[in-house]
Design a protein around this motif. Structure first.
Motif, PDB file in Angstrom:
ATOM      1  N   THR A 138      -7.913   0.680  15.396  1.00  0.00           N
ATOM      2  CA  THR A 138      -6.688   1.486  15.301  1.00  0.00           C
ATOM      3  C   THR A 138      -5.673   1.044  16.366  1.00  0.00           C
ATOM      4  O   THR A 138      -6.044   0.403  17.370  1.00  0.00           O
ATOM      5  N   THR A 172      -1.922   6.511   0.444  1.00  0.00           N
ATOM      6  CA  THR A 172      -3.156   5.822   0.869  1.00  0.00           C
ATOM      7  C   THR A 172      -3.163   5.671   2.379  1.00  0.00           C
ATOM      8  O   THR A 172      -4.165   5.961   3.041  1.00  0.00           O
ATOM      9  N   SER A 173      -2.022   5.236   2.909  1.00  0.00           N
ATOM     10  CA  SER A 173      -1.930   5.006   4.342  1.00  0.00           C
ATOM     11  C   SER A 173      -2.203   6.299   5.120  1.00  0.00           C
ATOM     12  O   SER A 173      -2.944   6.299   6.112  1.00  0.00           O
ATOM     13  N   THR A 194      -8.476   9.770   7.920  1.00  0.00           N
ATOM     14  CA  THR A 194      -9.936   9.582   7.896  1.00  0.00           C
ATOM     15  C   THR A 194     -10.443   8.847   9.133  1.00  0.00           C
ATOM     16  O   THR A 194     -11.442   9.253   9.725  1.00  0.00           O
ATOM     17  N   VAL A 195      -9.749   7.762   9.498  1.00  0.00           N
ATOM     18  CA  VAL A 195     -10.325   6.934  10.575  1.00  0.00           C
ATOM     19  C   VAL A 195      -9.547   6.992  11.894  1.00  0.00           C
ATOM     20  O   VAL A 195     -10.021   6.494  12.909  1.00  0.00           O
ATOM     21  N   TRP A 196      -8.351   7.572  11.877  1.00  0.00           N
ATOM     22  CA  TRP A 196      -7.564   7.605  13.124  1.00  0.00           C
ATOM     23  C   TRP A 196      -6.773   8.900  13.187  1.00  0.00           C
ATOM     24  O   TRP A 196      -5.551   8.901  13.078  1.00  0.00           O
ATOM     25  N   TRP A 224      -5.444  10.835  15.337  1.00  0.00           N
ATOM     26  CA  TRP A 224      -5.061  10.994  16.753  1.00  0.00           C
ATOM     27  C   TRP A 224      -4.383  12.331  17.020  1.00  0.00           C
ATOM     28  O   TRP A 224      -4.423  12.842  18.130  1.00  0.00           O
ATOM     29  N   ARG A 225      -3.780  12.908  15.970  1.00  0.00           N
ATOM     30  CA  ARG A 225      -3.110  14.202  16.189  1.00  0.00           C
ATOM     31  C   ARG A 225      -4.140  15.277  16.532  1.00  0.00           C
ATOM     32  O   ARG A 225      -3.939  16.087  17.430  1.00  0.00           O
ATOM     33  N   ARG A 282      -3.841   8.924   4.041  1.00  0.00           N
ATOM     34  CA  ARG A 282      -5.239   9.326   3.838  1.00  0.00           C
ATOM     35  C   ARG A 282      -6.175   8.518   4.750  1.00  0.00           C
ATOM     36  O   ARG A 282      -7.071   9.063   5.385  1.00  0.00           O
ATOM     37  N   VAL A 283      -5.931   7.203   4.802  1.00  0.00           N
ATOM     38  CA  VAL A 283      -6.771   6.335   5.637  1.00  0.00           C
ATOM     39  C   VAL A 283      -6.637   6.739   7.101  1.00  0.00           C
ATOM     40  O   VAL A 283      -7.631   6.878   7.820  1.00  0.00           O
ATOM     41  N   ALA A 284      -5.383   6.967   7.531  1.00  0.00           N
ATOM     42  CA  ALA A 284      -5.155   7.341   8.935  1.00  0.00           C
ATOM     43  C   ALA A 284      -5.852   8.666   9.252  1.00  0.00           C
ATOM     44  O   ALA A 284      -6.481   8.805  10.302  1.00  0.00           O
ATOM     45  N   ALA A 343     -11.569   6.679   1.248  1.00  0.00           N
ATOM     46  CA  ALA A 343     -10.160   7.028   1.516  1.00  0.00           C
ATOM     47  C   ALA A 343      -9.231   5.926   1.026  1.00  0.00           C
ATOM     48  O   ALA A 343      -8.174   6.190   0.456  1.00  0.00           O
ATOM     49  N   MET A 379       0.840  -1.197   0.000  1.00  0.00           N
ATOM     50  CA  MET A 379       0.000   0.000   0.000  1.00  0.00           C
ATOM     51  C   MET A 379       0.872   1.243   0.000  1.00  0.00           C
ATOM     52  O   MET A 379       1.847   1.317   0.731  1.00  0.00           O
ATOM     53  N   VAL A 398      -5.237  -0.238   7.298  1.00  0.00           N
ATOM     54  CA  VAL A 398      -3.923  -0.590   7.830  1.00  0.00           C
ATOM     55  C   VAL A 398      -3.240   0.724   8.201  1.00  0.00           C
ATOM     56  O   VAL A 398      -3.519   1.763   7.598  1.00  0.00           O
ATOM     57  N   PHE A 399      -2.383   0.670   9.202  1.00  0.00           N
ATOM     58  CA  PHE A 399      -1.687   1.883   9.641  1.00  0.00           C
ATOM     59  C   PHE A 399      -0.183   1.662   9.514  1.00  0.00           C
ATOM     60  O   PHE A 399       0.338   0.625   9.929  1.00  0.00           O
ATOM     61  N   GLU A 436      -4.535   2.845  18.568  1.00  0.00           N
ATOM     62  CA  GLU A 436      -4.971   3.473  19.824  1.00  0.00           C
ATOM     63  C   GLU A 436      -6.002   2.590  20.538  1.00  0.00           C
ATOM     64  O   GLU A 436      -5.930   2.417  21.761  1.00  0.00           O
TER      65      GLU A 436
END
Lengths: 169, 611
Positions: free
Chosen positions: B567, A5-6, A12-14, A16-17, A8-10, B51, A1, B373-374, B569
Motif C-alpha cells: 500500500t 473496484t478501486s 479490503t486491503v488498505w 487507513w481511515r 472496494r480493494v482499498a 474484492a 479499473m 492498485v490504489f 502507507e
C-alpha cells in the motif's frame, strides 16, 4: 479499473481511515469496553468452575466424602478468578489468563511428547527394521548402479482423469 | 465459472482468482501481513482477490488447493519409516501440526468462508503440486503447445516433472521423486554457505560469479550422480533433511573443508567457490533435463516453473543453448504461483474447459501486474489526512520529473499501478536509480536496502533497446534471464580481482553501466513493454530523452527481510526509514526534505527477521 473496484480493494486491503489514531475519548471508551468484556468472561469462567465444584462437593462428595475437598479447592479457584475479573479485569485477571494459556500450551507440548513417541517406537522403528530386512527403501538411499541409465519415473501410460483433481490423494 | 486458487502451509502462501479461465487477480499473503514468506492460510490475499473481482465468497464456483495433502502426509510418514529410530524430534514437531491443521484443508477453507459469513463452494480441487506448477507455466504462456519442465524442492513425491502440453491437455510424462531433488540440493548449499533456506537461494546465485567452480567435480563425484537425461540420485549420507532440522550433516562438512558458515559471518573464498560450483552443476542438470524434455515430448517450446526456474543464470544458459525455439517462465515460479496454477488446472484439467489459442504471441499474465492498485483520489486523501506534502503531476510531466531526479542521482521509491505477483518488483513497487553511476550499487545496498554489499542490482530497459545493452535477442519481461553486457560497453579486468577485498571488488567499474554490471559482466534483465506497463515505460523513455540511455536500476521496494511494499502507507514508511530521496505514489511525487520528521516508538530494524 473502475472507481468502485478501486474503492472496494482499498477498503479490503488498505483501510487507513479505520486505522487512524483514536481520540483520547475513543481510547478511554475502548478501555472501558475491554474491561467489561474481561469481567464478563471472568464471571462466566467462575460460574462454570463453581458448577463443576458443586458437582464434586454435592454429587461425588455425597458418596465419597474425600472428594468434597476437590469441590472446595475448585470453588476457591473459581471464586478467586471471578473476584479478580471483577476487581482487576485488565491487571490480575489478564495475568491469570495469560498464565493459564502458557500452562495449557506446555501441557499440550508435554502430552505430545508423552503420547507420540510410543507410536514412533512401536510402529515406525520395528517396521523400519522389517523393511530394511526386506530391502524396501522408498528413499532410494543407496548410490546407484552405474548401469542404470535413468532415474525418471515414466508416467506417460497413466490416464489422468478429471476425477483425480477432486481427491486429496 | 470462478475458481479461487490457494497455496499455503509451506512458504509464500498466495491466492489467485480466475473467471472462465481468465486471470483476474493474484497476490501473496506476505504483502498484506508484512511477514516475509508468510506460510499461513492466505485469508487476506483471498479477500483481496474477491474484492478485485467484485464478488462475494458465495459467488465462487470452486476452490483449488495447490497440492494433495494426504499424499504429502504419506510421503512424510514414509520418510520417518525409512529413518527411524532417528528423526524422532522432527517427527514430534511435524506430525502433530499435520494432524491438527495440514490434513484438514477443506475445514481451513470453510473457516475462512465462515469468517466472511458465507457458505463454502461445493467443489474443492486438489491438483498435484507439480501439476499446479506446470499449469501455472503452460496455461498463461504464449504457446499453443509446449514441453513443461518443473523443478523445485518437493511436492507430494515429485521433485521434478516433465509434462507434455497441447491445447487444454497437460500430461505428466516423467517425474523424479523425493528425496532426490535439485531444489533441495541447491537449498542445502544455501544453508551450508550461511543463507536462509527458501529465501537465500538467490543470494547464493548472486555470490556465484565471485567464485571458481573448484568443487564442481567433487559434487559430481560424491554428492550427486547425474545421468545424461538429467535424472540423478543424491548421496543421502551427506544430508540432514530426512531426519533432522538441518539441510546438511557432518559428512557434508567434512567433504567441503569445514562446518557451515554461521549466518551473518564473513563470506570467505570457500563460500564463493561453493556457490559457483553448485551453480555450474545446477546449470548442467537443467540443460540435460531440458534436452531430455525436448526428446520426450518433441515440442519446440519450453515452459518452466518451480523454485529452480527462478535461477535466472541457468535460464539464460538455457536460452543461449537454443535447445528449444522459445522459452517462457512463470514469473511467480515458486509456491505462490502454485495458487494460480491450481486454479488453472481445475479449470482446464478437472472441468475440461478448452484453452483459447494465445493471441499475438503474448502471454496472459498481464505483465504479472495482478495485485491491488490504489487510486489517486485515495492516495490524495491519505496524504492530506496525514499532512505529507506532495505534488500531483500529469503523466508527461510525471515521467519527466522522475527521469530528471534519476539523472540528478536521486534514489526513488516507485509505488503506482497494480502490485506485481511473484518475487520480482517489475516497476510498480520498485526502487529505481541511475545505472550509469559507479556509486549507486553500494549506496543502494548499504543506505537504502541495508543488505549484503556483494549483491548486484538489475536493470530495466526499454524493450526495443535491449540489444543495445546486452547480448540477448529475446525479451525478458519478468527479470528471469541473465545475459552478458555488450562487449563494447565493458571495461577490461584490472589485475587479479579475486585477491581484492570483496567491497572493493564489487565497486570496481566494469562497463559504462557499472551499477548493473555484475562481476562476471552479466546482468539480470527486465525489458519493459509500452503496452504492458505504459507508466514505467514513460519514465525510462523520458530518462533516455534526457541522457541518451534507456536503462535504469530496478530493485524491489523494501528493506532486507521486509516483504515488498503493497500500500502507499507501506511505501511511505519504507521511504522515511531509509535514505531514499523521492517517493512516487500514483501521480504524486514526494520529496524527502519536505516531509515532517519521522518518529517511531521502537527500532524498526528489529521488526523484520533478516533473510
Amino acid at each position: 479499473m473502475g472507481s468502485d473496484t478501486s474503492k472496494r480493494v482499498a477498503e479490503t486491503v488498505w483501510n487507513w481511515r479505520a486505522a487512524k489514531e483514536p481520540t483520547p475519548e475513543e481510547a478511554a471508551q475502548a478501555a472501558v469496553d475491554h474491561a467489561a468484556e474481561l469481567r464478563k468472561r471472568g464471571v462466566i469462567q467462575a460460574c462454570i468452575g463453581l458448577t463443576i465444584a458443586a458437582a464434586f462437593y454435592f454429587g461425588l462428595g455425597a458418596y465419597y466424602p474425600k472428594w468434597k475437598i476437590v469441590g472446595i479447592i475448585g470453588a476457591s479457584i473459581a471464586s478467586f478468578i471471578g473476584l479478580s475479573a471483577l476487581v482487576s479485569p485488565t491487571g490480575l485477571f489478564a495475568q491469570i489468563e495469560r498464565g493459564i494459556f502458557v500452562v495449557a500450551h506446555w501441557v499440550g507440548v508435554g502430552l505430545t511428547h508423552l503420547l507420540m513417541p510410543p507410536i514412533y517406537w512401536f510402529f515406525f522403528v520395528p517396521f523400519r527394521f522389517l523393511f530394511r530386512r526386506g530391502k524396501r527403501d522408498k528413499m532410494l538411499r543407496t548410490f546407484p548402479d552405474p548401469s542404470e541409465t535413468t532415474f525418471w519415473v515414466d508416467r506417460s501410460g497413466e490416464e489422468q482423469k478429471p476425477e483425480h483433481y477432486l481427491r486429496q490423494f | 465459472m470462478r475458481i479461487l486458487g490457494v497455496s499455503a502451509f509451506y512458504h509464500d502462501s498466495a491466492a489467485a482468482l480466475i473467471d472462465d479461465g481468465q486471470i483476474v487477480a493474484a497476490a501473496q499473503e506476505e504483502r498484506f501481513t508484512r511477514v516475509k514468506h508468510d506460510h499461513e492460510f492466505p485469508k487476506n490475499a483471498m479477500a483481496y482477490c474477491l474484492a478485485e473481482a467484485g464478488i462475494r465468497a458465495d459467488q465462487l464456483d470452486g476452490v483449488a488447493f495447490y497440492d494433495k495433502p494426504i499424499t504429502k502426509f504419506h510421503r512424510i510418514l514414509e520418510t520417518y519409516l525409512s529413518c527411524a529410530p532417528r528423526g524422532l524430534r522432527s517427527y514430534l514437531q511435524a506430525v502433530p501440526l499435520w494432524l491438527r491443521q495440514k490434513l484438514w484443508i477443506p475445514a481451513e477453507i470453510e473457516a475462512v468462508f465462515e469468517s466472511l459469513g458465507v457458505s463454502m463452494p461445493e467443489k474443492i480441487y486438489f491438483p498435484e503440486h507439480h501439476v499446479s506448477h506446470a499449469a501455472s507455466a503452460y496455461y498463461p504462456s504464449p504457446f499453443a503447445d509446449a514441453a513443461v519442465l518443473t523443478v523445485d524442492g518437493v511436492g507430494e513425491w515429485a521433485t521434478s516433472t516433465i509434462c507434455d502440453a497441447d491445447g487444454k491437455d497437460l500430461k505428466v510424462v516423467r517425474e523424479m521423486h523425493f528425496p532426490h531433488s535439485l531444489g533441495l540440493l541447491y537449498s542445502a548449499f544455501t544453508y551450508f554457505t550461511g543463507f536462509r533456506v527458501n529465501s537465500g537461494e538467490y543470494k547464493l546465485m548472486g555470490l556465484a560469479p565471485y567464485g571458481e567452480p573448484i568443487y564442481a567435480d567433487k559434487i559430481k563425484d560424491h554428492v550427486i550422480d547425474v545421468r545424461d537425461d538429467g535424472s540423478f540420485r543424491m548421496n543421502l549420507d551427506l544430508f540432514g533433511y530426512l531426519d533432522g532440522f538441518t539441510m546438511t550433516n557432518d559428512n557434508f562438512a567434512k567433504l567441503f573443508d569445514g562446518p557451515a558458515r554461521p549466518a551473518e559471518s564473513t563470506i570467505t573464498r570457500r563460500e564463493m567457490d561453493l556457490a559457483k560450483s553448485i551453480q555450474v552443476v545446477t546449470e548442467e542438470i537443467v540443460l540435460k533435463m531440458a534436452r531430455y524434455a525436448r526428446d520426450v515430448t518433441g515440442k519446440k517450446n519450453l515452459c518452466m516453473a518451480g523454485g529452480v526456474a527462478l535461477n535466472c543464470v541457468a535460464n539464460g544458459k538455457l536460452l543461449k543453448e537454443k535447445i528449444f525455439d522459445r522459452l517462457w517462465i512463470q514469473p511467480a515460479a515458486g509456491d505462490a504461483g502454485g495458487a494460480l496454477g491450481a486454479a488453472l488446472a481445475a479449470w482446464h484439467g478437472a472441468e475440461q474447459k478448452p484453452r483459447p489459442a494465445p493471441a499475438n504471441g503474448r502471454d496472459s499474465m498481464r505483465g504479472s501486474y495482478l495485485g491491488p492498485v490504489f487510486s489517486d483520489d485515495e492516495i490524495g486523501a491519505f496524504l492530506e489526512a496525514k499532512g505529507y506534502p506532495a505534488q500531483r503531476f500529469e503523466r508527461d510531466e510525471w515521467a519527466k520529473t522522475i527521469a530528471k531526479a534519476i539523472d540528478d542521482q536521486k534514489v526513488i521509491g516507485l509505488c503506482h499501478g497494480r502490485m506485481e505477483f511473484g518475487p520480482r518488483a517489475l516497476g510498480n513497487r520498485s526502487i529505481i536509480g541511475d545505472a550509469r553511476s559507479p556509486k549507486m550499487q553500494s549506496v543502494m545496498n548499504l543506505k537504502i536496502k541495508y543488505r549484503e554489499s556483494f549483491r548486484p542490482f538489475a536493470p530495466s530497459c526499454l524493450k526495443e533497446r535491449v540489444a543495445d545493452f546486452f547480448e540477448i535477442d529475446d525479451e525478458s519481461p519478468y527479470m528471469l534471464l541473465v545475459a552478458p553486457v555488450r562487449e563494447e560497453r565493458c571495461i577490461a579486468k584490472q589485475g587479479d580481482e579475486r585477491s581484492a577485498d570483496l567491497l572493493e571488488w564489487v565497486n570496481r567499474p566494469r562497463s559504462d553501466l557499472p551499477a548493473i554490471t555484475h562481476v562476471d559482466y552479466s546482468a539480470r534483465i527486465q525489458t519493459v513493454d509500452k503496452d504492458v506497463n505504459p507508466g514505467y515505460y514513460a519514465i525510462i523513455e523520458a530518462f533516455e530523452a534526457l541522457t541518451g540511455q534507456g536503462i535504469i536500476i530496478n530493485t524491489s521496494f523494501n528493506v532486507r527481510g521486509e516483504p515488498i511494499v503493497c500500500t502507499p502507507e507501506d511505501a511511505y514508511r519504507c521511504f522515511m526509514r531509509t535514505e531514499m530521496d523521492r517517493l512516487v505514489l500514483g501521480s504524486f511525487i514526494l520529496e524527502k526534505e519536505k516531509q515532517p520528521e519521522w518518529h517511531e516508538k521502537d527500532d524498526w530494524r528489529t521488526e523484520f527477521k533478516l533473510d
